[in-house]
Motif scaffolding. Structure first.
Motif, PDB file in Angstrom:
ATOM      1  N   HIS A 171       6.616  -3.950   3.664  1.00 55.71           N
ATOM      2  CA  HIS A 171       7.656  -2.935   3.984  1.00 55.71           C
ATOM      3  C   HIS A 171       7.421  -1.916   3.090  1.00 55.71           C
ATOM      4  CE1 HIS A 171       9.048  -5.264   0.544  1.00 55.71           C
ATOM      5  NE2 HIS A 171      10.364  -4.634   0.377  1.00 55.71           N
ATOM      6  N   ARG A 172       6.639  -1.745   1.977  1.00 53.68           N
ATOM      7  CA  ARG A 172       6.486  -0.594   1.237  1.00 53.68           C
ATOM      8  C   ARG A 172       5.000   0.103   1.409  1.00 53.68           C
ATOM      9  NH1 ARG A 172       9.467  -3.711  -3.741  1.00 53.68           N
ATOM     10  NH2 ARG A 172      11.660  -3.509  -2.906  1.00 53.68           N
ATOM     11  N   PRO A 182       5.688   3.585   7.318  1.00 56.68           N
ATOM     12  CA  PRO A 182       6.880   3.781   6.624  1.00 56.68           C
ATOM     13  C   PRO A 182       8.121   4.524   7.379  1.00 56.68           C
ATOM     14  CG  PRO A 182       5.606   5.600   5.548  1.00 56.68           C
ATOM     15  CD  PRO A 182       4.757   4.588   6.801  1.00 56.68           C
ATOM     16  N   HIS A 186       1.244  -3.595   8.259  1.00 60.14           N
ATOM     17  CA  HIS A 186       2.193  -2.629   7.989  1.00 60.14           C
ATOM     18  C   HIS A 186       1.792  -1.395   8.942  1.00 60.14           C
ATOM     19  CE1 HIS A 186       4.291   0.378   5.176  1.00 60.14           C
ATOM     20  NE2 HIS A 186       3.335   1.215   5.956  1.00 60.14           N
ATOM     21  N   ALA A 209      10.139  -0.159   6.854  1.00 59.69           N
ATOM     22  CA  ALA A 209       8.838   0.210   7.605  1.00 59.69           C
ATOM     23  C   ALA A 209       8.894  -0.366   8.684  1.00 59.69           C
ATOM     24  CB  ALA A 209       7.630  -0.292   6.760  1.00 59.69           C
TER      25      ALA A 209
END
Length: 207
Positions: free
Chosen positions: A118-119, A150, A147, A156
């Protein structure tokens, strides 16, 4: 009961129901206690308790389910890299670190937190101990998390894929699901599912 730091509530389209959990995340560990209810595939309740070890790897998932005409219970444990389902060894799950409770957005959080998906950019493949609902049968499940981009304010979009199914999950800055297309979405204060409207405390019930 451990300290419950945050309560989350999801509206679940797949089951025509809801899932709610008290959660606590501290020092690389996640604890949660929750209840889900739904009308599909049959009317059911599910109570669950999740405990993880370091880096959010599942230590214990205890689940009870009740549905029209039946019930089931599950104790899923992982110790020393070995999984047991109600006390019976499950070597087919040996490569898994996480459980995944069907129609429960909470259980998407552990792999996302472990790898900071999520980063930061990344793609990871996992074997999961997937728990079917309401039968509570446990089966191995291959899954991929990627991913995508963001989001402003943290969090994200993370793509979840398993077999031919995929969905772009909106994840908040703490690693929890906000939106899960084709499954459901989180209910926030001031936002209510269709057909439900807020009433102030002490107000009369609507006609």
């Amino acid at each position: 009961m451990k300290h419950a730091g945050r309560m989350l509530l999801w509206e679940i389209d797949e089951t025509a129901g809801f899932d709610t959990a008290w959660t606590s995340v501290t020092d690389g560990q996640l604890w949660a206690e929750g209840r889900a209810s739904g009308l599909l595939p049959t009317p059911h309740w599910v109570d669950y308790r999740l405990d993880t070890s370091d880096r959010y790897a599942t230590r214990l998932m205890a689940v009870k389910a009740r549905w029209e005409g039946g019930s089931a219970s599950l104790e899923l444990r992982r110790e020393g890299g070995r999984w047991a389902v109600n006390g019976e060894d499950r070597p087919d799950l040996a490569d898994a670190l996480d459980c995944d409770l069907a129609a429960c957005p909470l259980t998407n959080t552990m792999p996302i937190l472990r790898h900071d998906l999520h980063r930061v950019p990344g793609e990871r493949d996992f074997l999961m101990a997937f728990i079917e609902v309401p039968s509570l049968r446990v089966v191995p499940s291959r899954q991929r998390y990627t991913h995508q981009r963001p989001l402003d304010g943290g969090g994200a979009v993370v793509r979840y894929a398993s077999g031919s199914f995929q969905s772009d999950l909106v994840i908040d800055a703490d690693g929890f699901v906000v939106e899960y297309p084709q499954l459901g979405r989180r209910v926030e204060p001031g936002r209510f599912p269709d057909g439900i409207r807020a009433a102030s405390p002490g107000s009369a019930r609507p006609d």
